[in-house]
Design a protein around this motif. Sequence first.
Motif, PDB file in Angstrom:
ATOM      1  N   ALA A 242       0.845  -1.267  -0.078  1.00  0.00           N
ATOM      2  CA  ALA A 242      -0.006  -0.079   0.024  1.00  0.00           C
ATOM      3  C   ALA A 242       0.832   1.248   0.001  1.00  0.00           C
ATOM      4  CB  ALA A 242      -0.877  -0.069   0.979  1.00  0.00           C
ATOM      5  N   GLU A 243       0.281   2.202  -0.344  1.00  0.00           N
ATOM      6  CA  GLU A 243       0.971   3.599  -0.434  1.00  0.00           C
ATOM      7  C   GLU A 243       1.213   4.208   1.027  1.00  0.00           C
ATOM      8  OE1 GLU A 243      -0.856   6.449  -2.694  1.00  0.00           O
ATOM      9  OE2 GLU A 243      -0.378   5.453  -4.678  1.00  0.00           O
ATOM     10  N   GLY A 244       2.055   5.008   1.548  1.00  0.00           N
ATOM     11  CA  GLY A 244       2.274   5.830   2.726  1.00  0.00           C
ATOM     12  C   GLY A 244       3.526   5.227   3.352  1.00  0.00           C
ATOM     13  N   TRP A 245       3.957   6.259   4.271  1.00  0.00           N
ATOM     14  CA  TRP A 245       5.084   5.921   4.903  1.00  0.00           C
ATOM     15  C   TRP A 245       5.549   4.701   5.616  1.00  0.00           C
ATOM     16  CZ3 TRP A 245       7.558   7.340   9.931  1.00  0.00           C
ATOM     17  CH2 TRP A 245       9.020   7.524   9.904  1.00  0.00           C
ATOM     18  N   MET A 246       4.412   4.380   6.453  1.00  0.00           N
ATOM     19  CA  MET A 246       4.625   3.080   6.985  1.00  0.00           C
ATOM     20  C   MET A 246       4.567   1.807   6.606  1.00  0.00           C
ATOM     21  SD  MET A 246       5.033   4.105  10.200  1.00  0.00           S
ATOM     22  CE  MET A 246       5.186   2.523  10.912  1.00  0.00           C
ATOM     23  N   PRO A 247       3.573   1.782   5.386  1.00  0.00           N
ATOM     24  CA  PRO A 247       3.992   0.480   4.378  1.00  0.00           C
ATOM     25  C   PRO A 247       5.393   0.650   3.830  1.00  0.00           C
ATOM     26  CG  PRO A 247       1.711   1.362   3.957  1.00  0.00           C
ATOM     27  CD  PRO A 247       2.391   2.387   4.895  1.00  0.00           C
ATOM     28  N   PHE A 248       5.855   1.716   3.409  1.00  0.00           N
ATOM     29  CA  PHE A 248       7.089   1.718   2.913  1.00  0.00           C
ATOM     30  C   PHE A 248       8.207   1.086   4.111  1.00  0.00           C
ATOM     31  CE2 PHE A 248      11.069   4.433   2.816  1.00  0.00           C
ATOM     32  CZ  PHE A 248      11.602   3.964   1.671  1.00  0.00           C
ATOM     33  N   SER A 249       8.027   1.489   5.263  1.00  0.00           N
ATOM     34  CA  SER A 249       8.893   1.358   6.411  1.00  0.00           C
ATOM     35  C   SER A 249       8.840  -0.144   6.408  1.00  0.00           C
ATOM     36  CB  SER A 249       8.595   1.965   7.620  1.00  0.00           C
ATOM     37  OG  SER A 249       8.851   3.500   7.282  1.00  0.00           O
ATOM     38  N   ILE A 250       7.515  -0.705   6.345  1.00  0.00           N
ATOM     39  CA  ILE A 250       7.480  -2.157   6.442  1.00  0.00           C
ATOM     40  C   ILE A 250       8.328  -3.142   5.579  1.00  0.00           C
ATOM     41  CG2 ILE A 250       5.643  -4.019   6.334  1.00  0.00           C
ATOM     42  CD1 ILE A 250       3.862  -2.233   7.782  1.00  0.00           C
ATOM     43  N   MET A 252      10.744  -1.739   3.853  1.00  0.00           N
ATOM     44  CA  MET A 252      12.426  -1.643   4.022  1.00  0.00           C
ATOM     45  C   MET A 252      12.654  -2.576   5.190  1.00  0.00           C
ATOM     46  SD  MET A 252      13.573   0.648   2.226  1.00  0.00           S
ATOM     47  CE  MET A 252      15.294   0.588   2.633  1.00  0.00           C
ATOM     48  N   GLN A 253      11.866  -3.039   6.156  1.00  0.00           N
ATOM     49  CA  GLN A 253      12.313  -3.716   7.119  1.00  0.00           C
ATOM     50  C   GLN A 253      12.570  -5.240   6.539  1.00  0.00           C
ATOM     51  OE1 GLN A 253       9.228  -5.379   9.791  1.00  0.00           O
ATOM     52  NE2 GLN A 253      10.448  -5.502  11.497  1.00  0.00           N
ATOM     53  N   LYS A 254      12.007  -5.471   5.554  1.00  0.00           N
ATOM     54  CA  LYS A 254      12.447  -6.838   4.779  1.00  0.00           C
ATOM     55  C   LYS A 254      13.719  -6.737   4.168  1.00  0.00           C
ATOM     56  CE  LYS A 254       7.637  -8.337   3.732  1.00  0.00           C
ATOM     57  NZ  LYS A 254       6.866  -8.570   2.691  1.00  0.00           N
ATOM     58  N   GLU A 255      14.179  -5.315   3.798  1.00  0.00           N
ATOM     59  CA  GLU A 255      15.800  -5.408   3.094  1.00  0.00           C
ATOM     60  C   GLU A 255      16.736  -5.014   4.161  1.00  0.00           C
ATOM     61  OE1 GLU A 255      15.599  -2.459  -0.013  1.00  0.00           O
ATOM     62  OE2 GLU A 255      13.733  -3.114  -0.729  1.00  0.00           O
ATOM     63  N   MET A 256      16.368  -4.265   5.453  1.00  0.00           N
ATOM     64  CA  MET A 256      17.291  -3.876   6.564  1.00  0.00           C
ATOM     65  C   MET A 256      16.548  -4.473   7.637  1.00  0.00           C
ATOM     66  SD  MET A 256      18.060  -0.179   4.982  1.00  0.00           S
ATOM     67  CE  MET A 256      18.553   0.030   3.507  1.00  0.00           C
ATOM     68  N   PRO A 257      16.397  -5.677   8.198  1.00  0.00           N
ATOM     69  CA  PRO A 257      15.867  -6.074   9.434  1.00  0.00           C
ATOM     70  C   PRO A 257      16.637  -5.705  10.534  1.00  0.00           C
ATOM     71  CG  PRO A 257      16.808  -8.006   8.168  1.00  0.00           C
ATOM     72  CD  PRO A 257      16.846  -6.800   7.244  1.00  0.00           C
ATOM     73  N   GLU A 258      17.871  -5.402  10.412  1.00  0.00           N
ATOM     74  CA  GLU A 258      18.741  -5.152  11.769  1.00  0.00           C
ATOM     75  C   GLU A 258      18.675  -3.718  11.812  1.00  0.00           C
ATOM     76  OE1 GLU A 258      21.082  -4.201   8.023  1.00  0.00           O
ATOM     77  OE2 GLU A 258      19.757  -5.987   8.657  1.00  0.00           O
ATOM     78  N   ILE A 259      18.243  -2.915  10.858  1.00  0.00           N
ATOM     79  CA  ILE A 259      18.127  -1.498  11.169  1.00  0.00           C
ATOM     80  C   ILE A 259      16.644  -1.000  11.428  1.00  0.00           C
ATOM     81  CG2 ILE A 259      18.156   0.703   9.959  1.00  0.00           C
ATOM     82  CD1 ILE A 259      20.449  -0.350   8.369  1.00  0.00           C
ATOM     83  N   VAL A 260      15.636  -1.671  10.464  1.00  0.00           N
ATOM     84  CA  VAL A 260      14.433  -1.268  10.962  1.00  0.00           C
ATOM     85  C   VAL A 260      13.695  -2.542  11.334  1.00  0.00           C
ATOM     86  CG1 VAL A 260      12.043  -0.577   9.507  1.00  0.00           C
ATOM     87  CG2 VAL A 260      14.275  -0.206   8.569  1.00  0.00           C
TER      88      VAL A 260
END
Length: 771
Positions: A242-250, A252-260
Motif C-alpha cells: 500500500a501507499e504511505g510511509w508506514m507500508p514503505f517502512s514495513i 524496508m524492514q525486509k531489506e534491512m531487518p537489523e536497522i528497521v
Amino acid sequence: MTIDLSTIPSTVHDVSAPATGTCPFGFSATQAAENFDPFGIEYQLNPGEALKWARENAPIFFDAKLGYWVITRYDDVQEVFRDNVTFSPSNALEKITPLTQEAQEILKAHDFNLNRTLVNEDEPQHTARRRALAGAFDTKELAHHDVMVRKLVAERIEKFQHDGTIDLVGALLYDVPLTVAFHFLGVPEHDMELLHKYSVAHTVSTWGRPSEEEQAEIASSVGKFWQLAGDILEELRTTPDAEGWMPFSIRMQKEMPEIVTDSYLHSMMMAGIVAAHETTAHSGANAVKLILETPGLWQKLGAHPELIPNAIEECLRLSGGVAAWRRVTTTETDLAGVHLPKGAKLLMVSAAANRDPEVFPDPDIIDLYRDNSAQHLTFGYGSHQCLGKNLARLELQVILQELTSRFPDLTLADQEFTFVANTSFRGPNQLLVEWDPTAVQSPPADFPEMVFNGPSRELRTRQLRIATADDSIPGIRRLVLETTDGSPLPNWHPGAHIEVEAGGVNRHYSLCGNDPQAWEIAVALEHNGRGGSRWIHENAQEGTTLSVRGPRNNFHVNKEASHLILIAGGVGITPMLAMADDAKKRGITYELHYCGKNRETLAYLNRIERDHGDHSRLHISDEGTRLNIDEFRERHAHGVQLLACGPDRLTSALLKELPNWPEDSIRHETFTALNALDTSANEEFTVEINSTGETLTVAANTTLLEALESSGHDVYADCREGLCGTCEVGVLSGDIDHRDHLLSEREKETGAKILTCVSRGKSCTKLMLNI
C-alpha cells in the motif's frame, strides 16, 4: 516576588555557573531563574518573550525545580543541535515529571514500551535509520499531496463559511493535519476525538507536569494509544504494498531487518501519528493567531498570496508549534563559557533562540522579506532536523491560501487563550474567529506553487524607492531608500549590508545613517569594476525603484567590548560610521580612523566632525598623515575590539602587521572586488549529505555550491565570492580547503562550516555535510 519579564532592559552579563548575574532592576538573574515556570501562562503564550530576560542576562541558567539547564541564545542552541555526540538526544522523550507507581503499573499492563524513534536515537543507529526511511519526505515525493490537502481544506471550510464565527482549531486546524497524517503514513482513518485525547495525553505525560491524581488517567490513555499503534501496524502488514510511509517502512524492514526492527516500527507508528499532525496543528493555529494580531497582514497576504511562504517562516520563527527540545551531556563540557557536568539535562528553548537579535534584527516583528527567516530553529537543526518539515510547510501554505482568499475580513473574537501546559509543544486549545458571511469570496483558480525550503531569492526581494540621491562627494553616490508604500523598514545592526540588483549584477553595500524610516548606502564608482557601481551612478535617480535583499550581517561588533578601534578606508566608512553611532549611543569609548588619498573624496566628513569630532582622526595621504599601523600593535587588551573596512590592501596589512592581537578581537571586511581564485590545481572531491546518505562528486571545474544546486539542494547564495556568508553549510567531518574571506581563523580551525561558493574539500577527502 512577581517579575514582569517583558520589561527587563537589554544588558549582557557573563554567566559561568548557575546564573548569578545582576539584572538592572535590583534582583539577580538567579531570582529570575527561580521564578521561571515553563508550565505557566506567560511561557505558554509566548516562550520567546518570556525568556527574553534570560537571553539578555543569563543565556544559560539552571532551573533547580525542573532539573534542567535552560539554553536561550541562538548560537548555543544551534551548537547543541549540531553536536549530537556530546549532547545526546536520548532524553528527548523522557518524562519530565516522574511517573507515579500507579501510572507505571498501568503502562506495564498495556505492555507499553515506547523505545527509540528518530527524535531520541543516538548515532550511528539514528543516521542509518533516517537514511533508510527519509525518501518519502523528499520534496519531489511531497508535491503530489497538494491536491489532497487542498481538497480537505476546502471541504472543511465550506461546512462553516456561512456561519460567521467558528473555533478554527476544532473545525479545521486540528482535523486537516490529522487526516493528512493518516494519508501520508498510509494509516486507515480512526476516531479523531479519540486520537486527539491520546495525543494530548502523550504530550502531557512526556513534556508536562500532571498531578498525581491526573497521572492514572493519562497513563491509561497513553497505554491504549500504544496498543492502538500496534494494532494498526499489524493491520498494515497485511497490505505491505500500500501507499504511505508506514507500508514503505514495513517493506524496508525486509531489506534491512537489523536497522528497521519490530520495536522500532511500533515506536515510530505511535510517535509518527503524533509528530505528523500535532505540531502542524499547533503551528497553524499559532500562525493564524499571529497574522490576525498584526494589523493589515491578513489582507496583504490575501492580496499577495505569493508572500504566504515568507509569512509562514516568520510565524514558525516567532510562534512555532515546537518551543523546545531536550538533550543530555555524554561527557563534561563547556558551552558558551558555562561548565556542564556529564549527565546534565538541557532544555534548548528554540522559541527564545528564534528571537535572538544578534541573528534576527528586529526579532519581534514579522518581516515578510527577512533574508534569513528560514534559519529559525523550530524544526531543529542538523542531522535531527524534522523530517516532516516540508509536509508541514505544504499544509500551512494551503490552509493560509484558502483562508486569506475566502475570508478577507477575518478577525479574532474576544477570548481567553488556553494551552496544554508543557515545556515543548504549544498551540491554543481553541481559536475563535469572526467574519461577515456575506463577504465570503471564492478562491482563485490557481495559487502560487508550493515553496518547500523557505522563501526563494525572488520572494526575499524588496522593492525600495530612492528618496535621496546625493552626488556632493565626487565619485560617491549616497542613496537613501524607503518602501514604496511608506511602511517602516526593519531595524539593523551596525555592520549589516544589503544586496542591490544593479543592472544584471548583484552588489553588496553596507548600511549607515540613523533614520529609522529609511536605509542609507554610499556607492563608490569603480571604473575598473564589473559594472554594478557604474550602473548605480548612471541609473539610480530619486524616484527610481531598486530590488534589494537583506539586511544581513557578517561583520558584528562584540557587544561585550568596552572600547572600539574603528578603521575605515575610502567608502569603507559606511559600516564604521554606523558602529561609531552605536558606540556613542551605548556610551562606550571608541576611536574612528578614516583613511583616504585626499579630503575631496572622503564621504561623510561633515557628519563625522559633527557627531564624532572628538573621537575621530583623519589619515590623508596627500597631507602626509597616513595611518601608522604600528600604533595599534600593542593596544590589544580585554574588552578592546578592532574593526576595519576598506580596500583589501588596508585590511590585509592590518592583519599582517598585528599578529599579537587575539584572533577574536580583530575583524575586517573588504569592499574591493577580489581577483578570481586560481582553479588550475583543483582536484575533484566527494561530499556526503548526512541526512540522506547521498554522495556527490564535485569535479575540479565545479564549485561545491554548483554541485549541491544541480543535485536539487536549495542553498542560499548571493555573492559567490566567499564574502557574504549566505551559502554557509555545516560540516561534520573532513578536511576543508578554506578559500573564503569571511570566516575567522578560529572558525576555520574548527572545521564546522564551509562557504560552498569558493571553498572545497582537500584532495583525497570526503566532507560530511550537515544538511
